[in-house]
Design a protein around this motif. Structure first.
Motif, mmCIF file in Angstrom:
data_model
loop_
_atom_site.group_PDB
_atom_site.id
_atom_site.type_symbol
_atom_site.label_atom_id
_atom_site.label_comp_id
_atom_site.label_asym_id
_atom_site.label_seq_id
_atom_site.Cartn_x
_atom_site.Cartn_y
_atom_site.Cartn_z
ATOM 1 N N CYS A 199 0.877 -1.139 -0.161
ATOM 2 C CA CYS A 199 -0.024 -0.028 0.106
ATOM 3 C C CYS A 199 0.813 1.414 -0.063
ATOM 4 O O CYS A 199 0.329 2.235 -0.528
ATOM 5 N N THR A 200 2.104 1.071 0.780
ATOM 6 C CA THR A 200 2.756 2.446 0.800
ATOM 7 C C THR A 200 3.452 2.870 -0.631
ATOM 8 O O THR A 200 3.891 4.119 -0.613
ATOM 9 N N LEU A 201 3.487 1.840 -1.475
ATOM 10 C CA LEU A 201 3.993 2.338 -2.656
ATOM 11 C C LEU A 201 3.180 3.491 -3.411
ATOM 12 O O LEU A 201 3.849 4.113 -4.284
ATOM 13 N N PHE A 202 1.932 3.405 -3.166
ATOM 14 C CA PHE A 202 1.051 4.288 -3.547
ATOM 15 C C PHE A 202 0.706 5.572 -3.003
ATOM 16 O O PHE A 202 -0.275 6.302 -3.429
ATOM 17 N N MET A 203 1.663 5.687 -1.915
ATOM 18 C CA MET A 203 1.039 6.838 -0.826
ATOM 19 C C MET A 203 2.088 8.021 -1.051
ATOM 20 O O MET A 203 2.148 8.969 -0.145
ATOM 21 N N LEU A 204 2.855 8.266 -1.941
ATOM 22 C CA LEU A 204 3.891 9.308 -2.088
ATOM 23 C C LEU A 204 3.495 10.778 -1.842
ATOM 24 O O LEU A 204 3.826 11.461 -1.149
ATOM 25 N N PRO A 205 2.236 11.050 -2.674
ATOM 26 C CA PRO A 205 1.723 12.396 -2.451
ATOM 27 C C PRO A 205 1.477 12.773 -0.881
ATOM 28 O O PRO A 205 1.546 13.773 -0.462
ATOM 29 N N LEU A 206 0.801 11.853 -0.198
ATOM 30 C CA LEU A 206 0.518 12.079 1.089
ATOM 31 C C LEU A 206 1.995 12.040 2.053
ATOM 32 O O LEU A 206 1.862 12.923 2.926
ATOM 33 N N PHE A 207 2.812 11.229 1.633
ATOM 34 C CA PHE A 207 4.097 11.366 2.520
ATOM 35 C C PHE A 207 4.747 12.530 2.247
ATOM 36 O O PHE A 207 5.258 13.251 3.079
ATOM 37 N N LYS A 208 4.869 13.230 0.885
ATOM 38 C CA LYS A 208 5.500 14.556 0.713
ATOM 39 C C LYS A 208 4.703 15.622 1.409
ATOM 40 O O LYS A 208 5.417 16.689 1.483
ATOM 41 N N ALA A 209 3.513 15.563 1.545
ATOM 42 C CA ALA A 209 2.744 16.543 2.351
ATOM 43 C C ALA A 209 2.911 16.670 3.658
ATOM 44 O O ALA A 209 2.706 17.673 4.262
#
Length: 432
Positions: free
Chosen positions: A329-339
């Motif tokens: 799941c974390t592979l697709f959460m980049l925009p959230l991580f960058k925010a």
């Protein structure tokens, strides 16, 4: 499911699933945290986040299938900070060369995992000095966390001073730190994840950081960092102590983690030739470190957060397999991580540092001799003061050996200690 021998371990698929999800919740923080830390060394955060998620998935899956233990693996806290702030920013080593150092230390670990070296090195070095190394790394990463949050700042007069607490970003870091401690104190599963989430929400609502416009996206490419390691430059006499530092620290970290988890789950206690679980887990850890450097991240190691899954009843590699699946799941959460604002991330370093520092409390300073006390002191104090795990270990072993030689307590010195002392002496000669 016979591969995992569930019945022999008195567990079932449902229990292993729950344990895997619990482990995932408690260690998911490593993906954004590692992204921020390695980005400070100049690596592109997008690629690091993807690479961190990938190595966590692959290493944890391999650990579960190869060793059949509920041990999850990811990029280790402490050595990732040393990678960025000690080597790249401190020693001005290019991050490509630093990845080469990680690869070589992992390769050595792979080779030594198939020998009795791990037993020899663990029996050679006094337990109290090993505890001091863990505590020293704790002070090092806590110092980095406090510095990055702005809670401490540089000073021409006193080197360091208290930061400016009138700044909203600093206050945000204080909030994150308080939440991290409170949630962890109440043993909340996913304590770090929840503290990061709440601190980020406060930052977004207050305008300290912009609110995320997207939450999910396709995984970023790891091309900018994958296979960019420079092994040739890492093969330098001056970098040998650093390679040894990564090797020893990873070995101590892994064995300490496995010992603690094993005591709770009745694993790794047999010690007979028939019990291959410890050996195979060490092999998986070593292979994962070398593989991680190829993908573009620092040292991979067994995670103490695996204990949360063990507490939920996880006893086999199926727990690790489920954990790896959740990390997809974390592979697709980049925009959230960058925010996520940085001061929602760095409090985690401080709390992890405190947890590692508690190892120092296991040393009974009233009963140990001066050599041990002085060695432990220099290990712990010089890691943050010199921004180097290598310098702390080197100084501690030099002081320990010198005092032992002076007092003619030769029986306390063995080939292992003398070897590390000679390498420690090399650290200061090469720096000079």
């Amino acid at each position: 499911m016979n591969l995992f021998k569930l019945k022999e371990h008195n567990t079932n698929v449902k229990t292993e699933f729950t344990a895997g999800f619990t482990t995932f919740l408690t260690m998911m923080y490593i993906v954004p945290v590692n992204g921020f830390i390695l980005a400070d060394a100049g690596l592109p955060m997008d690629a690091v986040v993807t690479a961190t998620a990938l190595i966590t998935i692959l290493a944890t899956l391999f650990s579960g299938l190869w060793a059949n233990t509920p041990i999850a693996m990811s990029v280790g806290m402490g050595l990732n900070a040393y990678f960025s702030y000690g080597l790249v920013l401190g020693m001005k080593i290019p991050w490509e060369t630093a990845l080469g150092i990680v690869f070589l230390s992992g390769l050595l670990f792979v080779i030594l995992s198939f020998t009795n070296f791990r037993v020899w090195i663990m029996t050679s070095i006094p337990m109290n000095l090993r505890r001091a190394i863990s505590a020293g790394i704790g002070t090092f990463i806590a110092f980095i966390g406090l510095k990055q949050m702005g809670m401490i700042a540089a000073s021409d007069a006193t080197f360091v001073k208290l930061g400016d607490f009138s700044q909203p970003t600093v206050l945000l870091g204080v909030l994150g730190l308080v939440l991290s401690f409170v949630f962890y104190a109440y043993r909340l599963k996913g304590a770090f994840v929840f503290s990061i989430a709440i601190t980020s929400f406060v930052a977004w609502m207050s305008g300290i950081s912009p609110f995320p416009t997207n939450y999910l996206s396709a995984p970023a490419s790891i091309a900018p960092i994958a296979f960019k390691l420079d092994i040739i430059s890492a093969l330098s006499l001056s970098l040998l102590p650093v390679i040894i530092t990564f090797l020893i620290t990873d070995m101590f970290d892994t064995l300490g983690t496995l010992t603690g988890i094993g005591a709770r789950a009745d694993m790794f206690q047999n010690g007979t030739k028939e019990d291959k679980s410890l050996q195979k887990t060490l092999e998986a850890d070593a292979i994962a470190t070398s593989a991680g450097s190829l993908l573009g991240v620092s040292t991979t190691t067994a995670f103490i957060e695996s204990a949360s899954g063990v507490e939920e009843g996880g006893r086999t590699g199926l727990t690790a397999v489920f954990t790896a699946m959740f990390f997809v799941c974390t592979l697709f959460m980049l925009p959230l991580f960058k925010a996520i604002p940085s001061n929602a991330i760095y409090p985690v370093l401080v709390v992890v540092g405190v947890l590692m520092f508690t190892e120092l409390g296991k040393i009974n300073f009233e009963k140990v001799d001066l050599a041990t006390s002085a060695g432990a002191f220099f290990i712990v104090i010089l890691m943050p003061l010199t921004f180097s795990i290598t310098n702390g270990i080197a100084a501690g072993f030099l002081v320990y050996t010198i005092i032992k030689l002076t007092k003619r307590e030769f029986s306390d010195l063995n080939i292992g200690i003398l070897t590390i002392t000679l390498i420690s002496l090399l650290v200061f000669i090469l720096q000079g």
